[in-house]
Design a protein around this motif. Structure first.
Motif, short mmCIF file in Angstrom:
data_model
loop_
_atom_site.label_atom_id
_atom_site.label_comp_id
_atom_site.label_asym_id
_atom_site.label_seq_id
_atom_site.Cartn_x
_atom_site.Cartn_y
_atom_site.Cartn_z
N GLY A 1 -3.73 -9.41 -10.25
CA GLY A 1 -3.78 -7.95 -10.32
C GLY A 1 -4.58 -7.32 -9.19
O GLY A 1 -4.08 -6.40 -8.52
N PRO A 2 -5.82 -7.77 -8.93
CA PRO A 2 -6.59 -7.17 -7.84
C PRO A 2 -5.92 -7.31 -6.48
O PRO A 2 -6.07 -6.43 -5.62
N GLU A 3 -5.17 -8.39 -6.27
CA GLU A 3 -4.50 -8.60 -4.98
C GLU A 3 -3.38 -7.59 -4.75
O GLU A 3 -3.25 -7.02 -3.66
N VAL A 4 -2.57 -7.36 -5.78
CA VAL A 4 -1.47 -6.42 -5.59
C VAL A 4 -1.97 -4.98 -5.58
O VAL A 4 -1.44 -4.12 -4.87
N VAL A 5 -3.01 -4.71 -6.37
CA VAL A 5 -3.58 -3.37 -6.38
C VAL A 5 -4.17 -3.03 -5.01
O VAL A 5 -4.09 -1.88 -4.55
N MET B 1 -4.07 -16.91 -3.79
CA MET B 1 -3.24 -17.62 -2.82
C MET B 1 -2.58 -16.68 -1.80
O MET B 1 -2.05 -17.13 -0.78
N GLY B 2 -2.56 -15.38 -2.10
CA GLY B 2 -1.96 -14.42 -1.18
C GLY B 2 -0.45 -14.54 -1.07
O GLY B 2 0.12 -14.21 -0.02
N VAL B 3 0.21 -14.98 -2.15
CA VAL B 3 1.66 -15.19 -2.09
C VAL B 3 2.42 -14.29 -3.06
O VAL B 3 3.65 -14.27 -3.06
N ILE B 4 1.71 -13.52 -3.88
CA ILE B 4 2.36 -12.71 -4.90
C ILE B 4 2.99 -11.46 -4.26
O ILE B 4 2.48 -10.93 -3.28
N ASN B 5 4.09 -11.01 -4.83
CA ASN B 5 4.82 -9.87 -4.28
C ASN B 5 4.16 -8.55 -4.72
O ASN B 5 4.08 -8.27 -5.92
N PRO B 6 3.75 -7.70 -3.78
CA PRO B 6 3.11 -6.43 -4.15
C PRO B 6 4.07 -5.25 -4.24
O PRO B 6 3.64 -4.12 -4.48
N ILE B 7 5.36 -5.49 -4.02
CA ILE B 7 6.32 -4.38 -3.96
C ILE B 7 6.33 -3.56 -5.25
O ILE B 7 6.40 -2.32 -5.22
N ALA B 8 6.24 -4.22 -6.42
CA ALA B 8 6.25 -3.47 -7.68
C ALA B 8 5.04 -2.54 -7.77
O ALA B 8 5.17 -1.39 -8.22
N THR B 9 3.89 -3.02 -7.34
CA THR B 9 2.69 -2.19 -7.38
C THR B 9 2.78 -1.03 -6.40
O THR B 9 2.38 0.10 -6.70
N ILE B 10 3.34 -1.29 -5.23
CA ILE B 10 3.52 -0.22 -4.24
C ILE B 10 4.53 0.80 -4.77
O ILE B 10 4.36 2.01 -4.59
N SER B 11 5.56 0.33 -5.47
CA SER B 11 6.51 1.24 -6.10
C SER B 11 5.81 2.09 -7.17
O SER B 11 6.13 3.27 -7.35
N ALA B 12 4.86 1.47 -7.88
CA ALA B 12 4.10 2.21 -8.89
C ALA B 12 3.29 3.33 -8.25
O ALA B 12 3.13 4.41 -8.84
N THR B 13 2.79 3.10 -7.03
CA THR B 13 2.05 4.18 -6.35
C THR B 13 2.99 5.32 -5.98
O THR B 13 2.59 6.49 -6.00
N ALA B 14 4.24 5.00 -5.64
CA ALA B 14 5.22 6.06 -5.36
C ALA B 14 5.46 6.89 -6.61
O ALA B 14 5.56 8.13 -6.54
N MET B 15 5.56 6.23 -7.78
CA MET B 15 5.72 6.95 -9.04
C MET B 15 4.50 7.82 -9.32
O MET B 15 4.61 8.96 -9.77
N LEU B 16 3.32 7.26 -9.08
CA LEU B 16 2.07 7.99 -9.29
C LEU B 16 2.06 9.28 -8.47
O LEU B 16 1.72 10.35 -8.98
N LEU B 17 2.44 9.15 -7.21
CA LEU B 17 2.47 10.32 -6.32
C LEU B 17 3.45 11.37 -6.83
O LEU B 17 3.14 12.57 -6.86
#
Length: 356
Positions: A16-20, A293-309
């Protein structure tokens, strides 16, 4: 003139902290470009703290979070915490405390993302699910008799109110108008009226009555089992789906896989009222095996920021983030799967920033 945006940031557990961190990176960059006065406040809430202190979330933290119109959440779920403790004591508590009665799940296939559906293209998968978020079986009404004996009886009661149904259904119709689908505006009620005779009859009647106020929008109905079938066979049919808490929980997981997996699926728990606090998050879990490990996909979290905006009133900024995401998935990333993206977690965040 700067416009202020206050965001509470909860990294949570596992990855969670990595994608956030990547969501915050993109949010900060688009705020500069759009002249938004962004104020970020971190909160240490999650499984690790619970194991150390026995505190899930304090009343004082709830009170403090009320001052934020938006919360960005990474993930909740710790392998050393019994299943249900964090989900009920943290996630459900936040939804109920802040009356986040809309769970919004966009279902959109991004360019370059694989779907398990044969011959379906991005233009075929573009609908939203509006899930009622504060009633149904999640209220927690029920109990046991003779627990642990051969004669045990357990009850779990689904609660529906006219107010709860109507405000969710009305919001879905307003959202359909806002989407203004060029193929035609339509709201599909997903329920089980042929078996769940009381609560779902209330949903059906409310849907019909509210729908009369929206003559420009087609009213549609699916039994939930039929919806699961048609969502796979003809996803292009749907525009806006409105449904109950329990059924929404189930069909949005199916929808997430259709759009390429939990690495790209984002959602919002929304209180649309003035002064309400809404929370946005990736739909995937904490994925503890990938932590650090730095391998998790952050796209969903970044999409969540678009929704937030978008929900905070910064629609141009939200659209800018969505456009950048699609440029990255369509031209850069090899896969949406952890460890197979062709880039690290932070590099994907950098690429989105570069495409803003």
């Amino acid at each position: 003139m700067n416009k202020q945006l206050k965001v509470a940031v909860i990294g949570g557990d596992g990855t969670g902290p990595e994608v956030v961190a990547e969501g915050v990176k993109v949010l900060s960059e688009v705020a500069k470009l759009e002249n938004i006065d962004l104020q970020l406040t971190p909160f240490d809430i999650g499984g690790e703290r619970y194991l150390k202190t026995g505190v899930l979330i304090s009343d004082e933290e709830i009170a403090e979070l009320r001052n934020f119109p938006s919360i960005l959440l990474g993930a909740v779920g710790h392998p050393d915490v019994k299943p249900g403790v964090l989900e009920q004591g943290l996630l459900l508590r936040l939804r109920f405390e802040f009356d986040q009665y809309i769970n919004l799940r966009p279902v959109k296939l991004f360019p370059g993302v694989e779907t398990p559906l044969a011959n379906k293209k991005p233009e075929d998968l573009d609908f939203v699910v509006v899930r009622e978020n504060t009633e149904d079986m999640y209220v927690g009404t029920g109990g046991w008799m003779k627990k642990g004996t051969p004669d045990e009886v357990a009850t779990q009661v689904a609660i529906y109110t006219r107010k709860g149904c109507e405000r969710c259904i009305r919001w879905a119709f307003e959202y359909a108008r806002k989407r203004n689908n060029p193929k035609g505006k339509m709201v599909t009620l997903v329920a089980k009226t042929n078996v769940l005779s009381y609560g779902h009859d209330l949903w059906w009647r409310t849907f019909q009555e509210v729908g009369q106020e929206y003559p420009d929008i087609k009213l549609d109905y699916n039994h939930v089992d039929a919806c699961c079938m048609w969502m796979v066979k003809n996803p292009e049919y749907y525009d806006v789906i409105v449904t109950t808490n329990m059924f929404g929980d189930i069909i949005t997981d199916l929808a997430g896989i259709l759009q390429g997996g939990m690495g790209v699926a984002a959602g919002g728990n929304i209180n649309p009222e003035p002064g309400g606090t809404s929370m946005f998050e990736p739909m995937g879990g904490s994925a503890p095996k990938y932590t650090g490990m730095g391998v998790i996909n952050p796209i969903a979290t970044i999409s969540a920021t678009a929704m937030l905006l978008e929900q905070a009133g910064f629609e141009t900024a939200g659209a800018r983030v969505m456009k950048a995401i699609q440029a990255v998935t369509g031209t850069k990333m090899k896969s949406m799967a952890a460890g197979k993206m062709g880039y690290s977690t932070s590099q994907v965040g950098d690429l989105v920033c570069e495409n803003l």
